[in-house]
Design an enzyme around this catalytic site. Structure first.
Site, mmCIF file in Angstrom:
data_model
loop_
_atom_site.group_PDB
_atom_site.id
_atom_site.type_symbol
_atom_site.label_atom_id
_atom_site.label_comp_id
_atom_site.label_asym_id
_atom_site.label_seq_id
_atom_site.Cartn_x
_atom_site.Cartn_y
_atom_site.Cartn_z
ATOM 1 N N ASP A 55 53.703 19.076 6.179
ATOM 2 C CA ASP A 55 53.053 20.387 6.148
ATOM 3 C C ASP A 55 53.994 21.427 6.750
ATOM 4 O O ASP A 55 54.922 21.084 7.478
ATOM 5 C CB ASP A 55 51.717 20.358 6.911
ATOM 6 N N ASP A 57 54.104 24.787 9.073
ATOM 7 C CA ASP A 57 53.370 25.678 9.970
ATOM 8 C C ASP A 57 54.216 26.910 10.239
ATOM 9 O O ASP A 57 55.441 26.835 10.302
ATOM 10 C CB ASP A 57 53.070 24.974 11.303
ATOM 11 N N ASP A 126 55.183 20.161 22.255
ATOM 12 C CA ASP A 126 55.262 18.879 22.966
ATOM 13 C C ASP A 126 56.685 18.359 23.192
ATOM 14 O O ASP A 126 57.120 18.174 24.320
ATOM 15 C CB ASP A 126 54.369 17.814 22.302
HETATM 16 P P1 ATP Z 1 53.441 15.400 11.510
HETATM 17 O O1 ATP Z 1 54.731 15.274 10.768
HETATM 18 O O2 ATP Z 1 52.780 14.073 11.744
HETATM 19 O O3 ATP Z 1 52.519 16.430 10.966
HETATM 20 P P2 ATP Z 1 53.931 17.336 13.551
HETATM 21 O O4 ATP Z 1 54.909 17.379 14.670
HETATM 22 O O5 ATP Z 1 54.136 18.321 12.452
HETATM 23 O O6 ATP Z 1 53.895 15.868 12.986
HETATM 24 P P3 ATP Z 1 51.333 18.495 13.822
HETATM 25 O O7 ATP Z 1 50.095 17.870 14.359
HETATM 26 O O8 ATP Z 1 51.386 18.908 12.412
HETATM 27 O O9 ATP Z 1 52.500 17.468 14.159
HETATM 28 O O10 ATP Z 1 51.651 19.715 14.775
HETATM 29 C C1 ATP Z 1 52.552 20.756 14.432
HETATM 30 C C2 ATP Z 1 53.323 21.221 15.665
HETATM 31 O O11 ATP Z 1 52.434 21.653 16.690
HETATM 32 C C3 ATP Z 1 54.174 20.147 16.314
HETATM 33 O O12 ATP Z 1 55.410 19.973 15.677
HETATM 34 C C4 ATP Z 1 54.310 20.661 17.735
HETATM 35 O O13 ATP Z 1 55.274 21.687 17.808
HETATM 36 C C5 ATP Z 1 52.957 21.287 17.960
HETATM 37 N N1 ATP Z 1 52.019 20.329 18.588
HETATM 38 C C6 ATP Z 1 51.204 19.449 17.966
HETATM 39 N N2 ATP Z 1 50.496 18.733 18.844
HETATM 40 C C7 ATP Z 1 50.842 19.185 20.061
HETATM 41 C C8 ATP Z 1 50.439 18.864 21.389
HETATM 42 N N3 ATP Z 1 49.544 17.909 21.631
HETATM 43 N N4 ATP Z 1 51.025 19.551 22.412
HETATM 44 C C9 ATP Z 1 51.922 20.518 22.172
HETATM 45 N N5 ATP Z 1 52.343 20.860 20.960
HETATM 46 C C10 ATP Z 1 51.813 20.222 19.911
HETATM 47 MG MG MG Z 2 52.819 18.600 10.827
#
Ligand code: ATP
Ligand code: MG
Length: 407
Positions: A55, A57, A126
């Protein structure tokens, strides 16, 4: 305030064509209206790793209502704590959020709806590899957290003090394991120690969010690795002692999860229903129990008993921490118990194929088909049941048509 490191296209080498068209459109529209807007988080990380992002963001200086005004009906604002904009393009959603300031004390997050600067927005994230911005307009990667170098070094490190960050939001420990399973990076020493010392905090976190991460991993093709590491780091035994013990003690406990991984990689992350994914975690627990308690003891074993045992196993494996919806549980019971209808543990004298009226039976067949790739001897049985299932479907349709005709 420290100035960020800025990496040009010569250094980051993200090819422009890899960027998602709709994400690009959203960013450009925000920029044309005077706002700052960057691609952020997992999307940037995956582009740099040259893997397909799941995805995209976007973080922006625009406030939720500004975003709504710009994208009108395609945009809905969601969330109570912190309002995010979801911009829809057909079935696809681009998530846009205003730069947000993070939490600074070592508490669980209670309130985090404070707008902030791009730097604050990076610092609240994170892991360093998840804290990068990509400025689409000038094609630079902006790094406030040292994530670019960590990506090159293949290191997983929290942004800020690991202990504080894990206590603030223990789901981050599960996310750490997820990235380790997916990318096989090294875990930074302090980050690892902090996880080890604070693992019990996981019990204070939101079960829904952890279950969501479980599903994400089961849909990623790296689930075997993920659950193996969750066991190894002693997080799974806190969330589901039954599942953790079984995975540790049984050699072939991972074989169905492995099949799910292969299937997902060949097909699509959403190729399997969630009920099938969760069933793959517990099927062998049920089979082992039925064999041991009933078959080996020559005790009567009929479908009613199997149904009860299936429900029990689901509760024992997930109830201690997770909440499984009623529908999901009903689907899982159908999947699990019908495995023993299709292939009874005790060979019946006469084999008859009768398709149950259960609306979820098709899920059970799909699950059985997965089991066939582990044991090709089962293929024949699958084909017979599947043919009968298709036939019974056709008959049902015919019946309804006739019924309609009468009316
Ligand atoms: P995936 O590829 O599984 O989607 P992701 O890193 O993109 O992994 P998301 O849940 O889509 O995870 O979250 C998007 C972004 O939001 C992360 O890359 C991170 O920067 C931030 N984020 C997500 N969860 C947390 C958290 N628990 N604490 C701080 N930042 C977070
Ligand atoms: Mg993501």
């Amino acid at each position: 305030m420290r100035p960020p490191k800025v990496y040009s296209i010569d250094e980051h080498r993200i090819p422009g064509y890899k960027l998602d068209k709709q994400a690009y459109y959203v960013i450009e529209k925000l920029r044309q209206n005077g706002f700052i807007a960057f691609l952020v988080g997992g999307g940037v990380r995956d582009l740099l790793l040259n893997v397909r992002p799941k995805d995209f963001d976007i973080s922006t200086s625009a406030k939720p209502l500004d975003i709504k005004k710009l994208f009108k009906r395609n945009c809905i604002l969601i969330g109570r704590r912190f309002r995010l904009a979801h911009i829809r393009f057909g079935r696809k959603i681009i998530e846009v959020s205003t730069f947000r300031a993070g939490e600074s004390e070592a508490k669980l997050i209670l309130r985090d709806n404070i707008f902030g600067s791009p730097e604050e927005d990076a610092l609240r994230r994170d892991f360093t590899i998840n804290g990068l911005f990509y400025d689409v307009g000038v094609q630079t990667v902006i790094d406030y957290v040292g994530g670019f170098v960590d990506l090159e070094k293949k290191v997983l490190k929290t942004i800020g003090d690991a202990k504080v960050r894990f206590i603030q939001d223990p789901v981050r420990m599960i996310r750490l394991v997820k990235f380790k399973a997916r990318f096989d990076f090294e875990i930074d020493e302090n980050t690892f120690l902090a996880m080890k010392e604070n693992k019990k905090e996981i019990l204070k976190s939101s079960a829904t969010r952890i279950l969501e991460e479980f599903f994400k991993m089961l849909e990623s093709g790296s689930a075997k690795n993920f659950f193996y590491l969750l066991c190894k780091y002693e997080l799974l035994n806190l969330l589901s002692p039954v599942l953790a013990t079984f995975l540790k003690e049984n050699e072939n406990a991972y074989s169905l999860i492995e099949i799910v991984d292969i299937f997902i990689k060949k097909n699509h992350p959403k190729a399997l229903d969630r009920s099938i994914l969760l069933s793959s975690l517990v099927f062998y627990i049920l089979e082992t129990k039925l064999k041991k308690n009933y078959v080996d003891n020559n005790k009567l074993l009929h479908l009613g008993i199997i149904n009860v045992e299936a429900k029990k196993i689901i509760d024992e494996a997930f109830r201690p921490f997770f909440h499984i919806s009623r529908k999901l549980k009903a689907q899982m019971v159908t999947i699990l118990s019908n495995q023993f209808k299709i292939l009874p543990l005790i060979k019946p004298k006469k084999r008859s194929i009768r398709i149950p009226r259960d609306p979820f039976f098709e899920l059970a067949l799909i699950f059985f088909n997965l089991r066939c790739s582990q044991n090709p001897n089962l293929n024949n049985i699958y084909t017979q049941w599947n043919e009968k299932f298709i036939l019974s479907h056709k008959l049902k349709k015919k019946y309804f048509k006739r019924k309609n005709a009468k009316i």
